[in-house]
Design an enzyme around this catalytic site. Sequence first.
Site, PDB file in Angstrom:
ATOM      1  N   ARG A  72       0.839  -1.211   0.000  1.00 56.73           N
ATOM      2  CA  ARG A  72       0.000   0.000   0.000  1.00 56.73           C
ATOM      3  C   ARG A  72       0.869   1.255   0.000  1.00 56.73           C
ATOM      4  O   ARG A  72       0.542   2.252  -0.646  1.00 56.73           O
ATOM      5  CB  ARG A  72      -0.949  -0.010   1.202  1.00 56.73           C
ATOM      6  CG  ARG A  72      -2.016  -1.092   1.112  1.00 56.73           C
ATOM      7  CD  ARG A  72      -2.816  -1.168   2.400  1.00 56.73           C
ATOM      8  NE  ARG A  72      -3.612   0.042   2.597  1.00 56.73           N
ATOM      9  CZ  ARG A  72      -4.196   0.354   3.781  1.00 56.73           C
ATOM     10  NH1 ARG A  72      -4.021  -0.421   4.846  1.00 56.73           N
ATOM     11  NH2 ARG A  72      -4.936   1.426   3.899  1.00 56.73           N
ATOM     12  N   HIS A 121      -6.185   8.732  11.680  1.00 56.88           N
ATOM     13  CA  HIS A 121      -5.772   7.321  11.674  1.00 56.88           C
ATOM     14  C   HIS A 121      -4.311   7.120  11.320  1.00 56.88           C
ATOM     15  O   HIS A 121      -3.918   6.031  10.907  1.00 56.88           O
ATOM     16  CB  HIS A 121      -6.668   6.520  10.711  1.00 56.88           C
ATOM     17  CG  HIS A 121      -8.092   6.463  11.164  1.00 56.88           C
ATOM     18  ND1 HIS A 121      -9.140   6.220  10.315  1.00 56.88           N
ATOM     19  CD2 HIS A 121      -8.654   6.657  12.388  1.00 56.88           C
ATOM     20  CE1 HIS A 121     -10.280   6.250  10.989  1.00 56.88           C
ATOM     21  NE2 HIS A 121     -10.016   6.513  12.251  1.00 56.88           N
ATOM     22  N   CYS A 149      13.534  -2.675  15.167  1.00 55.18           N
ATOM     23  CA  CYS A 149      13.909  -1.323  15.573  1.00 55.18           C
ATOM     24  C   CYS A 149      15.391  -1.296  15.942  1.00 55.18           C
ATOM     25  O   CYS A 149      15.840  -2.135  16.741  1.00 55.18           O
ATOM     26  CB  CYS A 149      13.058  -0.931  16.787  1.00 55.18           C
ATOM     27  SG  CYS A 149      13.532   0.640  17.515  1.00 55.18           S
TER      28      CYS A 149
HETATM   29  C1  BV8 Z   1     -11.346   2.773  18.610  1.00 57.23           C
HETATM   30  C2  BV8 Z   1      -6.078   3.024   9.269  1.00 57.23           C
HETATM   31  C3  BV8 Z   1     -11.325   2.783  20.964  1.00 57.23           C
HETATM   32  C4  BV8 Z   1      -5.519   1.657   9.029  1.00 57.23           C
HETATM   33  C5  BV8 Z   1      -8.437   2.659   9.791  1.00 57.23           C
HETATM   34  C6  BV8 Z   1     -15.139  -3.941  18.597  1.00 57.23           C
HETATM   35  C7  BV8 Z   1     -13.835  -4.035  19.049  1.00 57.23           C
HETATM   36  C8  BV8 Z   1     -12.935  -2.991  18.922  1.00 57.23           C
HETATM   37  C9  BV8 Z   1     -13.349  -1.814  18.332  1.00 57.23           C
HETATM   38  C10 BV8 Z   1     -14.643  -1.752  17.876  1.00 57.23           C
HETATM   39  C11 BV8 Z   1     -15.550  -2.774  17.998  1.00 57.23           C
HETATM   40  N1  BV8 Z   1     -16.739  -2.385  17.440  1.00 57.23           N
HETATM   41  C12 BV8 Z   1     -16.616  -1.131  16.965  1.00 57.23           C
HETATM   42  C13 BV8 Z   1     -15.357  -0.742  17.238  1.00 57.23           C
HETATM   43  C14 BV8 Z   1     -14.804   0.504  16.932  1.00 57.23           C
HETATM   44  C15 BV8 Z   1     -14.029   0.348  15.612  1.00 57.23           C
HETATM   45  C16 BV8 Z   1     -15.014   0.433  14.473  1.00 57.23           C
HETATM   46  O1  BV8 Z   1     -15.518   1.489  14.194  1.00 57.23           O
HETATM   47  N2  BV8 Z   1     -15.311  -0.702  13.830  1.00 57.23           N
HETATM   48  C17 BV8 Z   1     -16.301  -0.662  12.771  1.00 57.23           C
HETATM   49  C18 BV8 Z   1     -15.801  -1.414  11.566  1.00 57.23           C
HETATM   50  C19 BV8 Z   1     -17.608  -1.218  13.319  1.00 57.23           C
HETATM   51  N3  BV8 Z   1     -13.141   1.479  15.618  1.00 57.23           N
HETATM   52  C20 BV8 Z   1     -11.913   1.335  16.103  1.00 57.23           C
HETATM   53  O2  BV8 Z   1     -11.424   0.281  16.451  1.00 57.23           O
HETATM   54  C21 BV8 Z   1     -11.157   2.632  16.241  1.00 57.23           C
HETATM   55  N4  BV8 Z   1     -10.570   2.714  17.544  1.00 57.23           N
HETATM   56  O3  BV8 Z   1     -12.561   2.724  18.587  1.00 57.23           O
HETATM   57  O4  BV8 Z   1     -10.610   2.869  19.781  1.00 57.23           O
HETATM   58  C22 BV8 Z   1     -11.367   1.327  21.280  1.00 57.23           C
HETATM   59  C23 BV8 Z   1     -10.205   0.714  21.672  1.00 57.23           C
HETATM   60  C24 BV8 Z   1     -10.252  -0.631  22.020  1.00 57.23           C
HETATM   61  C25 BV8 Z   1     -11.447  -1.357  21.959  1.00 57.23           C
HETATM   62  C26 BV8 Z   1     -12.631  -0.710  21.528  1.00 57.23           C
HETATM   63  C27 BV8 Z   1     -12.581   0.628  21.176  1.00 57.23           C
HETATM   64  C28 BV8 Z   1     -10.021   2.687  15.243  1.00 57.23           C
HETATM   65  C29 BV8 Z   1     -10.608   2.783  13.843  1.00 57.23           C
HETATM   66  C30 BV8 Z   1      -9.479   3.120  12.858  1.00 57.23           C
HETATM   67  C31 BV8 Z   1      -9.141   1.914  12.016  1.00 57.23           C
HETATM   68  N5  BV8 Z   1      -8.149   2.302  11.014  1.00 57.23           N
HETATM   69  N6  BV8 Z   1      -7.500   3.052   8.908  1.00 57.23           N
HETATM   70  C32 BV8 Z   1      -5.420   1.329   7.567  1.00 57.23           C
HETATM   71  O5  BV8 Z   1      -5.886   2.123   6.719  1.00 57.23           O
HETATM   72  O6  BV8 Z   1      -4.884   0.249   7.262  1.00 57.23           O
HETATM   73  S1  BV8 Z   1     -10.059   2.659   9.311  1.00 57.23           S
HETATM   74  C33 BV8 Z   1     -10.176   2.786   7.606  1.00 57.23           C
HETATM   75  O7  BV8 Z   1     -11.490   2.413   7.241  1.00 57.23           O
HETATM   76  C34 BV8 Z   1     -10.086   4.187   7.115  1.00 57.23           C
HETATM   77  O8  BV8 Z   1      -9.116   4.937   7.768  1.00 57.23           O
HETATM   78  C35 BV8 Z   1     -11.455   4.748   7.347  1.00 57.23           C
HETATM   79  O9  BV8 Z   1     -11.543   5.387   8.571  1.00 57.23           O
HETATM   80  C36 BV8 Z   1     -12.307   3.524   7.476  1.00 57.23           C
HETATM   81  C37 BV8 Z   1     -13.510   3.551   6.573  1.00 57.23           C
HETATM   82  O10 BV8 Z   1     -13.070   3.786   5.336  1.00 57.23           O
HETATM   83  P1  BV8 Z   1     -13.618   5.056   4.503  1.00 57.23           P
HETATM   84  O11 BV8 Z   1     -12.580   6.095   4.564  1.00 57.23           O
HETATM   85  O12 BV8 Z   1     -14.991   5.451   4.873  1.00 57.23           O
HETATM   86  O13 BV8 Z   1     -13.625   4.376   3.144  1.00 57.23           O
HETATM   87  P2  BV8 Z   1     -14.591   3.237   2.695  1.00 57.23           P
HETATM   88  O14 BV8 Z   1     -13.837   2.380   1.765  1.00 57.23           O
HETATM   89  O15 BV8 Z   1     -15.271   2.611   3.869  1.00 57.23           O
HETATM   90  O16 BV8 Z   1     -15.719   4.033   1.907  1.00 57.23           O
HETATM   91  C38 BV8 Z   1     -15.333   4.783   0.789  1.00 57.23           C
HETATM   92  C39 BV8 Z   1     -16.439   5.774   0.556  1.00 57.23           C
HETATM   93  O17 BV8 Z   1     -16.050   6.618  -0.510  1.00 57.23           O
HETATM   94  C40 BV8 Z   1     -17.742   5.116   0.148  1.00 57.23           C
HETATM   95  O18 BV8 Z   1     -18.807   5.732   0.834  1.00 57.23           O
HETATM   96  C41 BV8 Z   1     -17.823   5.405  -1.353  1.00 57.23           C
HETATM   97  O19 BV8 Z   1     -19.166   5.574  -1.787  1.00 57.23           O
HETATM   98  C42 BV8 Z   1     -17.110   6.703  -1.433  1.00 57.23           C
HETATM   99  N7  BV8 Z   1     -16.476   6.983  -2.732  1.00 57.23           N
HETATM  100  C43 BV8 Z   1     -15.992   6.115  -3.636  1.00 57.23           C
HETATM  101  N8  BV8 Z   1     -15.469   6.800  -4.688  1.00 57.23           N
HETATM  102  C44 BV8 Z   1     -15.610   8.120  -4.398  1.00 57.23           C
HETATM  103  C45 BV8 Z   1     -16.240   8.253  -3.152  1.00 57.23           C
HETATM  104  N9  BV8 Z   1     -16.522   9.435  -2.586  1.00 57.23           N
HETATM  105  C46 BV8 Z   1     -16.176  10.539  -3.272  1.00 57.23           C
HETATM  106  N10 BV8 Z   1     -15.564  10.510  -4.478  1.00 57.23           N
HETATM  107  C47 BV8 Z   1     -15.263   9.326  -5.065  1.00 57.23           C
HETATM  108  N11 BV8 Z   1     -14.670   9.302  -6.269  1.00 57.23           N
END
Ligand code: BV8
Length: 248
Positions: A72, A121, A149
């Site tokens: 990536r 992130h 490291c």
């Molecule tokens: C946290 C970096 C506190 C890494 C990313 C159970 C256990 C543990 C945690 C959880 C749990 N249940 C829920 C959670 C919380 C969890 C979460 O939200 N899970 C979800 C899946 C349910 N969140 C976390 O864990 C976060 N930390 O909560 O800490 C904690 C601590 C311990 C225990 C519990 C809680 C951390 C979340 C961060 C993860 N890291 N990225 C890497 O990239 O490798 S997330 C990654 O996916 C991205 O950074 C982004 O944030 C996320 C979603 O992606 P999007 O950016 O929205 O992109 P996506 O592909 O989804 O969608 C694209 C969009 O673009 C679409 O809508 C499409 O229509 C549109 N599009 C397409 N083309 C275009 C367009 N728009 C405009 N123009 C175009 N041309």
Amino acid sequence: MRISIPSELVDLLRNAQHVAVLTGAGISAESGVPTFRDAQTGLWAKYDPQELATPEAFRKNPRLVWEWYAWRRELVSKAEPNPGHQALAELEKFVPQFTLITQNIDSLHTRAGSQNVIELHGNITRTKCADEGHFVTTWEQQEEVPPRCPYCGSLLRPDVVWFGESLPYEALKKALEAAQKADFFLTVGTSALVQPAASIPLLAVERGVTTVEVNPQKTPLTSYMDFYLPGPAGEVLPVLVSAVLGAK
Ligand code: BV8
């Protein structure tokens, strides 16, 4: 595709004093960086990003996770900012206060010239060690993958936030403050599925300030927005920003 922007929206953005923006992977799609929801390609097709982007995956198979991020990183290094990134960088110059909150780890906003960028992130171009967080910019091509490291010997990893890991405190604090102070909140290219990032625009909705979403698809946020502009960011944002700047 013909993009039409309501004149009321142009006036609201032209008179905004503090604009906050949240972007997701969608804004980098037109730069050739696959979104998180896009099916992974080639070698990585059989892996689910949400499975790989976790501390558990790294503990279980550090080499696989390291190689996924190396692939990536290579892809991101070849990508260029697109007109969507550039339009936001232009807009920032004309708005009294502008905060760009991104979920993306690809540096494309910064490379497009955006100044006030909050990386919720982390950033794939930064590498640190797993145990002590020592930042490392170069490493020997060693037999062992991931490399270790040079300071403490623990495995190197990308400086990104994995699922289950907390967001950087300062970044989240600044993002929440911006959502509490902005009088105009624009959400671009996110599926709004990942927390806590996806809830940030709702803080602006609760305050009754102008909220706008740009996305070719509707999302869980769309029904809360004052304006929904269907379409790709690389086409919609330049039309929106030139309508505002042209009207200045
Ligand atoms: C946290 C970096 C506190 C890494 C990313 C159970 C256990 C543990 C945690 C959880 C749990 N249940 C829920 C959670 C919380 C969890 C979460 O939200 N899970 C979800 C899946 C349910 N969140 C976390 O864990 C976060 N930390 O909560 O800490 C904690 C601590 C311990 C225990 C519990 C809680 C951390 C979340 C961060 C993860 N890291 N990225 C890497 O990239 O490798 S997330 C990654 O996916 C991205 O950074 C982004 O944030 C996320 C979603 O992606 P999007 O950016 O929205 O992109 P996506 O592909 O989804 O969608 C694209 C969009 O673009 C679409 O809508 C499409 O229509 C549109 N599009 C397409 N083309 C275009 C367009 N728009 C405009 N123009 C175009 N041309």
